[in-house]
Scaffold this motif. Structure first.
Motif, PDB file in Angstrom:
ATOM      1  N   ARG A  59       4.514   0.095  -5.091  1.00  0.00           N
ATOM      2  CA  ARG A  59       3.624  -0.938  -4.531  1.00  0.00           C
ATOM      3  C   ARG A  59       4.436  -2.086  -3.934  1.00  0.00           C
ATOM      4  O   ARG A  59       3.979  -3.229  -3.914  1.00  0.00           O
ATOM      5  CB  ARG A  59       2.674  -1.448  -5.617  1.00  0.00           C
ATOM      6  CG  ARG A  59       1.841  -0.355  -6.265  1.00  0.00           C
ATOM      7  CD  ARG A  59       0.745  -0.900  -7.162  1.00  0.00           C
ATOM      8  NE  ARG A  59       1.269  -1.642  -8.299  1.00  0.00           N
ATOM      9  CZ  ARG A  59       0.499  -2.216  -9.239  1.00  0.00           C
ATOM     10  NH1 ARG A  59      -0.822  -2.119  -9.158  1.00  0.00           N
ATOM     11  NH2 ARG A  59       1.037  -2.860 -10.254  1.00  0.00           N
ATOM     12  N   ALA A 109      -0.931  -5.315  -1.762  1.00  0.00           N
ATOM     13  CA  ALA A 109       0.262  -4.469  -1.750  1.00  0.00           C
ATOM     14  C   ALA A 109       0.123  -3.304  -0.787  1.00  0.00           C
ATOM     15  O   ALA A 109      -0.985  -2.895  -0.413  1.00  0.00           O
ATOM     16  CB  ALA A 109       0.538  -3.930  -3.159  1.00  0.00           C
ATOM     17  N   GLY A 110       1.266  -2.759  -0.418  1.00  0.00           N
ATOM     18  CA  GLY A 110       1.345  -1.520   0.340  1.00  0.00           C
ATOM     19  C   GLY A 110       2.354  -0.602  -0.316  1.00  0.00           C
ATOM     20  O   GLY A 110       3.255  -1.053  -1.044  1.00  0.00           O
ATOM     21  N   TYR A 111       2.228   0.697  -0.087  1.00  0.00           N
ATOM     22  CA  TYR A 111       3.234   1.630  -0.596  1.00  0.00           C
ATOM     23  C   TYR A 111       4.605   1.260  -0.049  1.00  0.00           C
ATOM     24  O   TYR A 111       4.741   0.865   1.118  1.00  0.00           O
ATOM     25  CB  TYR A 111       2.889   3.061  -0.184  1.00  0.00           C
ATOM     26  CG  TYR A 111       1.665   3.631  -0.860  1.00  0.00           C
ATOM     27  CD1 TYR A 111       1.728   4.073  -2.177  1.00  0.00           C
ATOM     28  CD2 TYR A 111       0.457   3.733  -0.179  1.00  0.00           C
ATOM     29  CE1 TYR A 111       0.599   4.599  -2.807  1.00  0.00           C
ATOM     30  CE2 TYR A 111      -0.678   4.259  -0.794  1.00  0.00           C
ATOM     31  CZ  TYR A 111      -0.599   4.695  -2.108  1.00  0.00           C
ATOM     32  OH  TYR A 111      -1.716   5.209  -2.727  1.00  0.00           O
ATOM     33  N   ALA A 156      -0.265   2.841  -5.953  1.00  0.00           N
ATOM     34  CA  ALA A 156      -1.501   2.056  -5.869  1.00  0.00           C
ATOM     35  C   ALA A 156      -2.736   2.871  -6.236  1.00  0.00           C
ATOM     36  O   ALA A 156      -2.793   4.077  -6.036  1.00  0.00           O
ATOM     37  CB  ALA A 156      -1.654   1.500  -4.459  1.00  0.00           C
ATOM     38  N   TYR A 180      -8.295  -0.694  -3.266  1.00  0.00           N
ATOM     39  CA  TYR A 180      -6.885  -1.069  -3.405  1.00  0.00           C
ATOM     40  C   TYR A 180      -5.980   0.028  -2.850  1.00  0.00           C
ATOM     41  O   TYR A 180      -4.984  -0.253  -2.169  1.00  0.00           O
ATOM     42  CB  TYR A 180      -6.564  -1.327  -4.879  1.00  0.00           C
ATOM     43  CG  TYR A 180      -5.282  -2.087  -5.105  1.00  0.00           C
ATOM     44  CD1 TYR A 180      -5.277  -3.479  -5.132  1.00  0.00           C
ATOM     45  CD2 TYR A 180      -4.079  -1.424  -5.288  1.00  0.00           C
ATOM     46  CE1 TYR A 180      -4.098  -4.186  -5.331  1.00  0.00           C
ATOM     47  CE2 TYR A 180      -2.892  -2.124  -5.491  1.00  0.00           C
ATOM     48  CZ  TYR A 180      -2.911  -3.500  -5.510  1.00  0.00           C
ATOM     49  OH  TYR A 180      -1.745  -4.207  -5.701  1.00  0.00           O
ATOM     50  N   ALA A 228      -3.316  -0.164   0.299  1.00  0.00           N
ATOM     51  CA  ALA A 228      -1.910   0.223   0.187  1.00  0.00           C
ATOM     52  C   ALA A 228      -1.501   1.190   1.287  1.00  0.00           C
ATOM     53  O   ALA A 228      -0.355   1.161   1.760  1.00  0.00           O
ATOM     54  CB  ALA A 228      -1.641   0.837  -1.182  1.00  0.00           C
ATOM     55  N   ALA A 256       1.432   0.057   4.013  1.00  0.00           N
ATOM     56  CA  ALA A 256       2.671   0.714   3.606  1.00  0.00           C
ATOM     57  C   ALA A 256       3.831   0.292   4.515  1.00  0.00           C
ATOM     58  O   ALA A 256       3.668   0.153   5.720  1.00  0.00           O
ATOM     59  CB  ALA A 256       2.504   2.227   3.653  1.00  0.00           C
TER      60      ALA A 256
END
Length: 387
Positions: A302, A320-322, A344, A370, A374, A378
């Motif tokens: 994350r 968050a993003g990957y 995530a 969520y 993500a 990413a």
């Protein structure tokens, strides 16, 4: 418009592993990175949770992000074993990894999190476990959980295992003695983790004790305290089993710190551990001085979207993003791999920012908005998988 056959394949896509990027070992043969040359096993549980995410994108006509979800489904992630009922997940992981081994003829690394200490999550309480030390929890943890965990792992000498031990627990021991519940839990945590280390001494198993993250234990004053605590627990493990050892430490589990900060966040000022690479580099000399193994794996599941927090202590469902895909191409010998321990989707708790007016569910519950967020954020961007 995507052809109908390809559209159907998006819905039916089955998970398979992403191949780790091999690098040339620079360590002696007795100290080989266990991730080198292995496929990171992609577990079906997480993949099935993401089916909802894929459907949500398809309903919006967002074929690109639906195809990116398929990529996530085929990326290796850790299996969390967080209660006695969850021990069956090890058997499932073994069966699926063996099927991949037969199908691809490529060696598999199965990634597990051992997470069921008595009085777990003593400082926050959002992820309290099933055992209480007041009710014989330590003995039950040993016999009902750790022993059975070890027995399951021992049944698969044909696979490689990377196991993260008890996220957040020793971090609480090191910094939260002012919280009475944590102070009482400290000897339970230490003995429980030491026992787990002693029971998992198999040649195909690499153990990584959770070492919190740079914003927690990475401050200059905390680094020697952390190394001393980790040394104490390892020595205790050796009283249970002579020669018991670990591969190293896992950092940033369930957190959001970047592996390499760009740019450095304002709240990291004065810290030598302003990102997770620098945390590993800062902690390693103290571990080495204490004769403790000092290899690392870094959770970047994350960590793709940087500088979203007001302060470093924000930990719950941060936007968050990957992050980077799992890889052994880490740029430093002491970091074995970037990994996705907690990618995530599964909520940290009923806290954190809203998404489209929707708040997070309880800890461990699936929050699809969520996961969608993500995918969109990413970094590096997810390549789509169209088949």
């Amino acid at each position: 418009m995507l052809p109908s056959v390809a559209l159907l394949s998006l819905l039916a896509a089955a998970p398979f592993t992403v191949v780790a990027t091999p690098t040339t070992p620079t360590t002696p043969p007795k100290d080989v990175n266990p991730f080198l040359g292995k496929n990171y096993y992609a577990n079906s549980h997480y993949s099935k949770e993401l089916d909802q995410t894929k459907v949500a994108f398809l309903k919006k006509g967002d074929l690109l992000n639906a195809a990116r979800v398929t990529t996530v489904q085929r990326t290796g992630t850790f299996v969390w074993v967080s209660n006695v009922a969850g021990l069956s997940g090890i058997d499932t992981a073994i069966a699926e990894a063996r099927a991949e081994l037969r199908r691809t003829r490529k060696q598999q690394i199965v990634q597990l999190v051992l997470y069921d200490l008595p009085d777990r999550d003593c400082s926050a309480g959002d992820s309290a476990g099933e055992f209480s030390s007041a009710n014989g929890g330590l003995q039950r943890y040993k016999t009902e959980f750790v022993d059975k965990f070890a027995k399951a792992v021992s049944s698969a000498p044909d696979l490689t295992f990377a196991i993260v031990l008890e996220p957040d627990s020793l971090g609480n021991v090191i910094t939260n003695q002012g919280i009475p519940f944590c102070a009482t839990a400290t000897p339970i945590y230490e003995e429980g983790i030491a026992y787990a280390i002693s029971k998992l001494q198999f040649p195909n198993v690499s153990l990584y004790i959770d070492a919190a993250h740079g914003g927690w234990l990475g401050w200059a004053d905390n680094l020697p305290l952390a190394a001393a605590e980790f040394s104490k627990v390892l020595k205790l493990a050796q009283t249970f089993k002579k020669g018991a050892t670990i591969r190293g430490f896992a950092t940033d589990v369930s957190n959001f710190n970047p592996y390499i900060a760009n740019p450095r966040a304002n709240y990291t000022e004065w810290s030598p551990s302003y990102d997770e690479k620098n945390y590993a580099l800062s902690l390693a000399p103290f571990l080495q001085n204490a004769s403790v193994p000092h290899h690392f794996i870094i959770d970047v599941g994350r960590s793709g979207l940087q500088n979203q927090r007001e302060e470093w202590g924000d930990w719950c469902n941060v936007k968050a993003g990957y992050g980077e895909r799992p890889t052994t191409d880490t740029g430093t010998d002491i970091v074995d791999s970037l990994v996705w321990v907690k990618p995530a989707g599964e909520s940290d708790g009923a806290c954190g920012p809203l998404i489209d007016g929707e708040g997070a569910p309880g800890a461990g519950q699936w929050w699809d908005k969520y996961a969608q967020q993500a995918v969109k954020f990413a970094n590096p961007p997810l390549a789509p998988t169209w088949w």
